[in-house]
Design a protein around this motif. Sequence first.
Motif, PDB file in Angstrom:
ATOM      1  N   ASP A  66      -2.063  -6.350 -11.806  1.00 51.98           N
ATOM      2  CA  ASP A  66      -2.617  -6.971 -10.604  1.00 51.98           C
ATOM      3  C   ASP A  66      -1.991  -6.301  -9.397  1.00 51.98           C
ATOM      4  O   ASP A  66      -0.777  -6.341  -9.198  1.00 51.98           O
ATOM      5  CB  ASP A  66      -2.327  -8.473 -10.589  1.00 51.98           C
ATOM      6  N   ALA A  67      -2.826  -5.673  -8.597  1.00 48.63           N
ATOM      7  CA  ALA A  67      -2.334  -4.878  -7.469  1.00 48.63           C
ATOM      8  C   ALA A  67      -1.547  -5.725  -6.483  1.00 48.63           C
ATOM      9  O   ALA A  67      -0.511  -5.300  -5.971  1.00 48.63           O
ATOM     10  CB  ALA A  67      -3.514  -4.194  -6.769  1.00 48.63           C
ATOM     11  N   GLU A  68      -2.034  -6.931  -6.192  1.00 40.74           N
ATOM     12  CA  GLU A  68      -1.368  -7.784  -5.208  1.00 40.74           C
ATOM     13  C   GLU A  68       0.026  -8.185  -5.674  1.00 40.74           C
ATOM     14  O   GLU A  68       1.000  -8.107  -4.912  1.00 40.74           O
ATOM     15  CB  GLU A  68      -2.217  -9.025  -4.948  1.00 40.74           C
ATOM     16  N   THR A  69       0.143  -8.608  -6.914  1.00 43.23           N
ATOM     17  CA  THR A  69       1.439  -9.026  -7.438  1.00 43.23           C
ATOM     18  C   THR A  69       2.392  -7.842  -7.540  1.00 43.23           C
ATOM     19  O   THR A  69       3.577  -7.949  -7.198  1.00 43.23           O
ATOM     20  CB  THR A  69       1.267  -9.676  -8.819  1.00 43.23           C
ATOM     21  N   GLU A  70       1.886  -6.711  -7.988  1.00 43.43           N
ATOM     22  CA  GLU A  70       2.745  -5.533  -8.119  1.00 43.43           C
ATOM     23  C   GLU A  70       3.244  -5.068  -6.757  1.00 43.43           C
ATOM     24  O   GLU A  70       4.401  -4.648  -6.620  1.00 43.43           O
ATOM     25  CB  GLU A  70       1.988  -4.417  -8.839  1.00 43.43           C
ATOM     26  N   GLU A  71       2.383  -5.121  -5.752  1.00 39.57           N
ATOM     27  CA  GLU A  71       2.814  -4.738  -4.406  1.00 39.57           C
ATOM     28  C   GLU A  71       3.923  -5.664  -3.915  1.00 39.57           C
ATOM     29  O   GLU A  71       4.912  -5.210  -3.315  1.00 39.57           O
ATOM     30  CB  GLU A  71       1.631  -4.781  -3.437  1.00 39.57           C
ATOM     31  N   LEU A  72       3.783  -6.958  -4.166  1.00 37.44           N
ATOM     32  CA  LEU A  72       4.816  -7.903  -3.749  1.00 37.44           C
ATOM     33  C   LEU A  72       6.129  -7.624  -4.471  1.00 37.44           C
ATOM     34  O   LEU A  72       7.204  -7.636  -3.849  1.00 37.44           O
ATOM     35  CB  LEU A  72       4.348  -9.337  -4.031  1.00 37.44           C
ATOM     36  N   LEU A 273       6.886 -13.126   4.094  1.00 42.13           N
ATOM     37  CA  LEU A 273       7.120 -12.891   2.666  1.00 42.13           C
ATOM     38  C   LEU A 273       6.889 -14.173   1.875  1.00 42.13           C
ATOM     39  O   LEU A 273       6.332 -14.135   0.766  1.00 42.13           O
ATOM     40  CB  LEU A 273       8.550 -12.380   2.467  1.00 42.13           C
ATOM     41  N   GLN A 274       7.309 -15.299   2.424  1.00 42.30           N
ATOM     42  CA  GLN A 274       7.068 -16.576   1.756  1.00 42.30           C
ATOM     43  C   GLN A 274       5.576 -16.841   1.626  1.00 42.30           C
ATOM     44  O   GLN A 274       5.111 -17.321   0.577  1.00 42.30           O
ATOM     45  CB  GLN A 274       7.732 -17.705   2.543  1.00 42.30           C
ATOM     46  N   ALA A 275       4.812 -16.519   2.664  1.00 44.97           N
ATOM     47  CA  ALA A 275       3.370 -16.738   2.610  1.00 44.97           C
ATOM     48  C   ALA A 275       2.726 -15.886   1.519  1.00 44.97           C
ATOM     49  O   ALA A 275       1.843 -16.361   0.775  1.00 44.97           O
ATOM     50  CB  ALA A 275       2.741 -16.419   3.965  1.00 44.97           C
ATOM     51  N   ARG A 276       3.147 -14.632   1.401  1.00 45.06           N
ATOM     52  CA  ARG A 276       2.622 -13.770   0.332  1.00 45.06           C
ATOM     53  C   ARG A 276       3.023 -14.289  -1.038  1.00 45.06           C
ATOM     54  O   ARG A 276       2.231 -14.257  -1.990  1.00 45.06           O
ATOM     55  CB  ARG A 276       3.122 -12.332   0.529  1.00 45.06           C
ATOM     56  N   HIS A 277       4.259 -14.760  -1.144  1.00 42.83           N
ATOM     57  CA  HIS A 277       4.744 -15.319  -2.406  1.00 42.83           C
ATOM     58  C   HIS A 277       3.880 -16.517  -2.805  1.00 42.83           C
ATOM     59  O   HIS A 277       3.477 -16.636  -3.976  1.00 42.83           O
ATOM     60  CB  HIS A 277       6.204 -15.746  -2.234  1.00 42.83           C
ATOM     61  N   ASP A 278       3.582 -17.386  -1.855  1.00 38.71           N
ATOM     62  CA  ASP A 278       2.769 -18.558  -2.152  1.00 38.71           C
ATOM     63  C   ASP A 278       1.373 -18.165  -2.623  1.00 38.71           C
ATOM     64  O   ASP A 278       0.813 -18.788  -3.542  1.00 38.71           O
ATOM     65  CB  ASP A 278       2.659 -19.441  -0.904  1.00 38.71           C
ATOM     66  N   LEU A 279       0.800 -17.119  -2.018  1.00 40.86           N
ATOM     67  CA  LEU A 279      -0.535 -16.676  -2.422  1.00 40.86           C
ATOM     68  C   LEU A 279      -0.523 -16.125  -3.847  1.00 40.86           C
ATOM     69  O   LEU A 279      -1.417 -16.439  -4.651  1.00 40.86           O
ATOM     70  CB  LEU A 279      -1.050 -15.606  -1.456  1.00 40.86           C
ATOM     71  N   VAL A 280       0.469 -15.319  -4.170  1.00 32.18           N
ATOM     72  CA  VAL A 280       0.534 -14.737  -5.509  1.00 32.18           C
ATOM     73  C   VAL A 280       0.744 -15.824  -6.565  1.00 32.18           C
ATOM     74  O   VAL A 280       0.116 -15.809  -7.634  1.00 32.18           O
ATOM     75  CB  VAL A 280       1.647 -13.671  -5.571  1.00 32.18           C
ATOM     76  N   ARG A 281       1.609 -16.784  -6.280  1.00 34.16           N
ATOM     77  CA  ARG A 281       1.817 -17.888  -7.231  1.00 34.16           C
ATOM     78  C   ARG A 281       0.516 -18.654  -7.461  1.00 34.16           C
ATOM     79  O   ARG A 281       0.170 -19.003  -8.601  1.00 34.16           O
ATOM     80  CB  ARG A 281       2.875 -18.857  -6.699  1.00 34.16           C
ATOM     81  N   ALA A 282      -0.196 -18.932  -6.377  1.00 32.46           N
ATOM     82  CA  ALA A 282      -1.449 -19.673  -6.498  1.00 32.46           C
ATOM     83  C   ALA A 282      -2.465 -18.900  -7.330  1.00 32.46           C
ATOM     84  O   ALA A 282      -3.147 -19.462  -8.199  1.00 32.46           O
ATOM     85  CB  ALA A 282      -2.008 -19.965  -5.110  1.00 32.46           C
TER      86      ALA A 282
END
Length: 482
Positions: A66-72, A273-282
Amino acid sequence: MTRCPPASGPAILRASNQDTVSQPRRTALRPSLGRRVATVAAAALIGIASALQPAQAQGGLPLVRDAETEELMRDYAAPIFDAAGISRQQVEIILVNRNDFNAFVADARRIFINVGVILDAETPGEVIGVLAHETGHITGNHLVRLRQALANAQIMAAIGVLLGAGAAAAGSAGGGAGAVTAGAGLAQRTLLAYRRGEEAVADRAALTFLEKTGQSAKGMLKTFSRFADQSLFSAQYTDPYSISHPMPRERLNALETLARQSRYFDKPADPALQARHDLVRAKLLAFTSHPNVVARAYPRSDRSLAADYARAVATMRTSSRREAVEAIDALIRRQPNNPYFHELKGQALLESGNPKAAVEPFRRAVALRPREGQLNIWLGFALVASNSNSLLPEAERILKAGLQMDPNSPIGYSQLAIAQGRQGKTAEADLSTARGLMARGDFRAAKRYAARAQKNLKRGTPAWLQADDIVSYNPPDFARQR
């Protein structure tokens, strides 16, 4: 989990048996010591090399692309690697499609982290702490030392078996059993003592990396506190990470004392960074869980972007294409420049059988992240699936570009082979098929296609040489695949 989408997006979570990676084997005992020695040695290793064993038992690890998770994960690790003196290109973070909390290093180039780590972590610091700790193992060269320790422990266990066999032969069966038990126990105690020392070193290294990068160790302490508490319970309830990373309470207390001395201890997580973390978890929760679980985690009263993201994914999985696209369009209106919302829309359209409509959102995703190989592969996939001969040259070009950035995508190679085959480029298609099979680990079939391609390629050209490399490749365990 039988569908085979492109090598991007958490849809790969439904194709977990396709992308696998073999794990290091434990040092083998000499065959002459016999099966009893191997059994006792294996018992002595329980809990020490457990992080490496599930993949060995199943022949590979189910991976998530998953590109989004890997980027994070790359963004989490980048400052840690810099502080550790490791090139950002040296170490790859690989996502494992398992929901338990586990992470480990397989060598100096790869950190494996379960999806469960991200799902359990409420803040970026909890994941960053795990990555910092595993980086400490890499910089400490602990894997090489662990393998030596495993070999030494097997020798101790083997000696116990041999002593027991000698005692039994002399007529003292009870003494023989005692010697076997003593040998296994000594091996286990030796490994535990070794492992505790290396874990403490990795702890201190992680604290150093966090201090150098101006980050709080509070998240790392929260994660490790969980495993210290778990030591009170039976091993059958213990998480793999707590087995392979033993965390007695006194070690946690020492770690906390050091961590609180940092001026960054109370520093909050970066909001972006927290906002991106929340999106990936969701996103990961929505792709890996039943819709009822998503509904409980993100009730309708929750109007956060992460909640809307989770509900959009759940809608895509369970409802009509129209409803899914409407939900995703609402996300795009809130964040028009988020490439992964456009990726999700393209995926929803592609998987619902409308690849032509999927092309445009994938184009937008690529425009926003042109250097993300997985997004390029999605776009190439949609172009090929559109069944328009006029789009095939563009599809071939984009797929080649995507594979340059992400060379380990079996689906990327298979789509490239289709695009080339439809244009009459039979030899090139065979070579792309061979490269995809290599990425999957099917070396025997890869060699067959590479040999066929080589016959129709001009000798000495780059393509011919690539085919020759595949034909000549012999992994250590290839003989067993013949």
